[in-house]
Design a protein around this motif. Structure first.
Motif, PDB file in Angstrom:
ATOM      1  N   ARG A  31      51.062  -2.714  39.546  1.00 30.62           N
ATOM      2  CA  ARG A  31      51.814  -2.419  38.318  1.00 30.62           C
ATOM      3  C   ARG A  31      52.013  -0.912  38.164  1.00 30.62           C
ATOM      4  NH1 ARG A  31      48.875  -5.280  35.308  1.00 30.62           N
ATOM      5  NH2 ARG A  31      47.639  -3.697  34.206  1.00 30.62           N
ATOM      6  N   LEU A  32      51.023  -0.141  38.599  1.00 32.50           N
ATOM      7  CA  LEU A  32      51.103   1.315  38.472  1.00 32.50           C
ATOM      8  C   LEU A  32      52.178   1.920  39.376  1.00 32.50           C
ATOM      9  CD1 LEU A  32      49.939   3.918  37.262  1.00 32.50           C
ATOM     10  CD2 LEU A  32      48.202   3.895  39.069  1.00 32.50           C
ATOM     11  N   LEU A  33      52.560   1.197  40.410  1.00 29.81           N
ATOM     12  CA  LEU A  33      53.550   1.714  41.360  1.00 29.81           C
ATOM     13  C   LEU A  33      54.982   1.388  40.970  1.00 29.81           C
ATOM     14  CD1 LEU A  33      51.741   0.860  44.720  1.00 29.81           C
ATOM     15  CD2 LEU A  33      51.520   2.894  43.286  1.00 29.81           C
ATOM     16  N   ALA A  34      55.160   0.744  39.817  1.00 27.50           N
ATOM     17  CA  ALA A  34      56.500   0.354  39.367  1.00 27.50           C
ATOM     18  C   ALA A  34      56.760   0.918  37.982  1.00 27.50           C
ATOM     19  CB  ALA A  34      56.624  -1.165  39.335  1.00 27.50           C
ATOM     20  N   GLY A  35      57.958   1.411  37.758  1.00 25.85           N
ATOM     21  CA  GLY A  35      58.299   1.919  36.437  1.00 25.85           C
ATOM     22  C   GLY A  35      58.154   0.832  35.387  1.00 25.85           C
ATOM     23  N   GLN A  36      57.604   1.224  34.228  1.00 24.33           N
ATOM     24  CA  GLN A  36      57.551   0.253  33.127  1.00 24.33           C
ATOM     25  C   GLN A  36      58.851   0.257  32.332  1.00 24.33           C
ATOM     26  OE1 GLN A  36      54.567   1.142  30.220  1.00 24.33           O
ATOM     27  NE2 GLN A  36      55.219   3.268  29.911  1.00 24.33           N
ATOM     28  N   ASP A  37      59.641   1.321  32.530  1.00 24.19           N
ATOM     29  CA  ASP A  37      60.936   1.442  31.872  1.00 24.19           C
ATOM     30  C   ASP A  37      61.760   2.438  32.671  1.00 24.19           C
ATOM     31  OD1 ASP A  37      59.877   3.954  31.172  1.00 24.19           O
ATOM     32  OD2 ASP A  37      59.316   3.282  29.162  1.00 24.19           O
ATOM     33  N   MET A  38      62.699   3.083  32.020  1.00 23.59           N
ATOM     34  CA  MET A  38      63.604   3.983  32.744  1.00 23.59           C
ATOM     35  C   MET A  38      62.891   5.219  33.278  1.00 23.59           C
ATOM     36  SD  MET A  38      66.769   4.048  33.650  1.00 23.59           S
ATOM     37  CE  MET A  38      68.039   5.137  34.278  1.00 23.59           C
ATOM     38  N   TRP A  39      61.926   5.740  32.535  1.00 23.43           N
ATOM     39  CA  TRP A  39      61.419   7.071  32.857  1.00 23.43           C
ATOM     40  C   TRP A  39      59.911   7.162  33.043  1.00 23.43           C
ATOM     41  CZ3 TRP A  39      65.467   9.350  34.375  1.00 23.43           C
ATOM     42  CH2 TRP A  39      66.682   9.226  33.710  1.00 23.43           C
TER      43      TRP A  39
END
Length: 812
Positions: A31-39
């Motif tokens: 999960r830490l390696l993927a954006g949670q949103d745009m920025w």
């Protein structure tokens, strides 16, 4: 790979990183390696990890909200910064941007762009520094050093060979290994070696058959292996394509989110045995290292505990601008301006273009146009203004006169919330919505307010974006239909051209009600929900010949004529390349006519990269101001009046498209061969024996310089210069290395270093330049390594690649 541990603080941070990593399970790691949103990346409170926030640069820090509500200092374009040929100036720019990032809660700046000006047709060249890898690397390293001295990370981009915009998502750039090493990889290598950046961004494009987000050889073997880069690798937005190849290719973070090839997809790949959790750990380790360095990981001392002293953003923007201006012609000492009357013309003199289009766009609190700057600087009653010619032949975004707000409603018509949109642009990405508004409840957004015209006549209103729109001006609804999307470009709502939808007859100074209602439609192919559309405008189109005649009459009656010419955001922008190098509209006709009426004509060229200047020998002076940032007009007044001299030198060659040696930017069959090899920029101009309009390194000041001598001691070049003029000045001493033995496969000469020299009238100074070993090496494709080419070399110092004033020889 462990981080380069040079201090006890580095080792302590690494211990904190390892402790945090050990506390995470597979789902948290992926999960830490993927954006949670745009920025941003997700916070993990259990290990004391705050959400890491990224933001576009490179001339300002936009923050997570792409809106004029949250203004940013807007510095001059990167081409302007490189034109200063001053690493300390670039470092100071970085310090200011770190200050801006901290103010906006940003941990990582998505900059600098260090791709090369391979062809003058590259549409995004204003965002890169130069055609020369050494100049690019030196300025880029100083910029990175400045930003990171403020405790903010950088992502050097776009790794690698992202040198044009056409089909950038799919193009396969075929680049020989020697050209890769000597040109395109070289600035990245310099920056990694000298500035230790905390991040790199991999590009959309493919290189030699492998997309860059999966390019294990260039990322793992070269960047991390040969160069010992220990930072994180983030994809360009939406560049990551496939989960397992991206992980194996060295990609740490896939942006944006929440829909991405990492996160749940990566955890599933590990559980299915398709991906190795040890490789996931390496990626997470690098993200946690970034967090530790920026102060986002509890228990880890940040890399910077004392930030630099505060910087005056307006003052620095003005200084960078005037030091970047390149005076390429100054016949009969037309500049500085002589006492007397000045006739100013050009639409860009009134509505200055201060920055380039695309993701580099920020919203400054104010801008100073050339008209503003000269009005403030010249004696009252000595300045007149005429439009003369308008470069914009299309609808423009952010036109003056709009006073709009955004009203958000649900499907029942209830107001959910409101936001400001003074220039008529909505760019809400991910969670960037007005208070009280969610994507689940949002149905329509209405831009509503007034437009106050500056002049009477027919005004054309248009729409950029896709979906259902209703456009009303006054009491008339002109458009109520669906505007289709460009199926080939997921960013068409952002980069596409506005479509004209209404023409209304308006009266100068009389406000008219305007409303643009959009039924929100979300693109299924995008990884998060965005609301992006804009209301555009084109004012009354007067007879071009009449406009030119007015400017000519004013010029004929004045002591000096100043004409401002410019490109537009439909000429230079992210998202597309240029079709030609001509100035848009009737601007060339304007200059020809004004120059014929007044021999003391000065032309200001407001473009981010080269344009053709067919009238250059007809005018007294030509000053290139790039995209000069928010204080550009004030800086222009400083230079035109002689309060400061123009300090810039060309970071790239200016010439006609017909003569340019490298022009191909459009792929065929999905492929773009870099068939010119190591010959781009001045290297190619010299190889083909062509004479440009203005050579690499060229630039005049307000004083004269004599080169008194040059000597070499080991790798140190010493050059003595004398200011022979009547005022203090700064000279950029450029050192070029040329092999005595001609080799058709090797450039005739190349920049090896440079230094600034400052002296008063009659004073002499010495500067030193260290010759890098690389100046005498080539990449040997047979051995796969660097090889010194022994022999005799000319070491020449001068004012440009074509104006070498002192030379000596050495044997290597």
């Amino acid at each position: 790979m462990a981080a380069t541990q040079s201090t006890p603080a580095d080792r302590a941070r690494e211990s904190a990183v390892e402790a945090a990593l050990a506390a995470l399970d597979l789902d948290a790691k992926t999960r830490l390696l993927a954006g949670q949103d745009m920025w941003s990346l997700p916070a993990l409170p259990r290990i004391g990890l705050a959400s890491l926030v990224m933001s576009d640069g490179p001339i300002g820090v936009r923050g997570v909200r792409w809106t004029a509500d949250d203004p940013s200092v807007a510095l001059p374009s990167p081409t302007a910064l490189a034109a200063g040929w001053d690493p300390d100036l670039a470092r100071r720019a970085g310090v200011l941007l770190a200050q801006e990032a901290r103010r906006k809660g940003v941990h990582v700046l998505l900059a600098p762009t260090v791709n090369l000006h391979r062809s003058p047709l590259g549409g995004r060249h204003f965002e890169a520094y130069s055609e020369d890898p050494l100049l690019t690397g030196v300025i880029g390293a100083a910029y990175v050093t400045g930003v990171q001295s403020g405790g903010v990370g950088t992502t050097v981009k776009h790794f690698v060979a992202n040198d044009a915009e056409t089909d950038r998502f799919t193009v396969n750039n075929l680049v020989g290994e020697r050209a890769l090493r000597e040109l395109y990889l070289a600035p990245f290598e310099t920056i990694v070696a000298t500035a230790r950046p905390w991040g790199v961004m991999t590009a959309y494009n493919t290189v030699n058959g492998v997309t860059m987000t999966e390019h294990a050889r260039l990322v793992n073997d070269v960047l991390r292996g040969e160069w010992s880069f220990d930072g994180f690798n983030v994809s360009d937005w939406m560049a990551a394509r496939d989960t397992v190849p991206a992980l194996r290719g060295g990609l740490d973070v896939a942006m944006p989110g929440p829909r991405t090839v990492y996160g749940e997809a990566l955890a599933r790949a590990v559980r299915d045995g398709a991906a190795d959790e040890a490789e996931v750990d390496e990626a997470v380790r690098r993200v946690l290292r970034l967090a530790a360095r920026t102060g986002a990981l509890a228990g880890a001392e940040p890399a910077v505990t004392e930030v630099p002293e505060p910087v005056d953003g307006e003052a620095l923007a003005r200084e960078i601008a005037r030091r970047s201006f390149v005076l390429v012609r100054n016949e009969r000492s037309a500049l500085p301006l002589r006492p007397g009357t000045v006739a100013l013309s050009g639409a860009a003199a009134r509505d200055a273009r201060v920055l380039g289009g695309g993701s580099a766009t920020v919203f400054p609190a104010h801008t100073v146009s050339p008209l503003d700057g000269l009005t403030a600087a010249l004696p009252e009653g000595t300045l007149s203004y005429a439009v003369g010619a308008d470069p914009s032949t299309e609808l423009a975004l952010g036109a003056p006169g709009f006073d709009l707000r955004a009203v958000c409603r649900d499907s029942a018509g209830n107001v959910l919330g409101t936001g400001t949109a003074p220039g008529g642009q909505i760019q809400w990405m991910g969670s960037d919505l007005p208070a009280g508004v969610t994507h689940d409840t949002l149905h329509t957004v209405e831009l509503t307010g007034t437009f106050t015209p500056r002049e009477s006549g027919p005004h054309t209103f248009g729409i950029r974006g896709f979906g259902a729109f209703t456009l009303t001006v006054g009491a008339t609804t002109y458009y109520d239909d669906v505007q289709p999307a460009d199926a080939d470009d997921p960013f068409s709502a952002f980069f596409g051209a506005p479509v004209p939808r209404a023409t209304a007859e308006l009266v100068a100074g009389e406000p008219v009600d305007v409303s643009l209602t959009h039924v929100v439609t979300y693109a299924a192919e995008l990884p998060l929900k965005n609301v992006i559309f804009a209301l555009a405008l084109q004012g009354p189109q007067r007879d071009p010949d009449e406009l030119i005649a007015e400017a000519v009459a004013a010029a004929r009656a004045a002591d000096t004529a100043v004409v401002v010419v410019a490109t537009t955001d439909r000429v230079e922008s992210e998202g597309f390349d240029r079709a030609d190098l001509r100035l848009p509209g009737r601007q060339d006709d304007l200059v020809h006519a004004v120059a014929a009426a007044n021999p003391n004509t000065v032309v200001i060229v407001n473009s981010g990269s080269p344009v053709e200047l067919p009238w250059r020998d007809e005018v007294a002076a030509v000053l290139l101001t790039w995209f000069p940032g928010q204080e550009g007009g004030a800086a222009l007044a400083d230079v035109l009046t002689g309060a400061h001299e123009p300090g810039g030198r060309l970071p790239t060659t200016w010439g006609s498209l017909a003569d340019a040696p490298v022009t191909r930017v459009t792929p065929e069959g999905g492929e773009l061969p870099y068939s010119e090899g190591v010959f781009i920029g001045y290297r190619a101009w010299e190889k083909q024996g062509r004479t440009p309009s203005y050579p690499f390194g060229h630039g005049l000041g307000y004083t004269d310089w004599r080169y008194d001598g040059i000597s070499v001691d080991g790798t140190t070049v010493t050059v003595r210069v004398t200011n022979t003029g009547e005022r203090p000045g700064r000279e950029v001493v450029q050192v070029y290395v040329a092999p005595a033995e001609t080799d058709p496969d090797r450039p005739a000469r190349a920049l090896a270093g440079f230094a600034g020299a400052e002296a008063g009238p009659g004073e002499s100074v010495e500067v030193t330049v260290e010759l890098p070993r690389r100046a005498f090496e080539i990449w040997d494709e047979r051995t796969g390594g660097w090889a010194v080419v022994k022999g005799s070399y000319e070491i020449a110092a001068g004012r440009s690649i074509a104006d070498r004033r002192a030379a000596t020889s050495i044997n290597v």
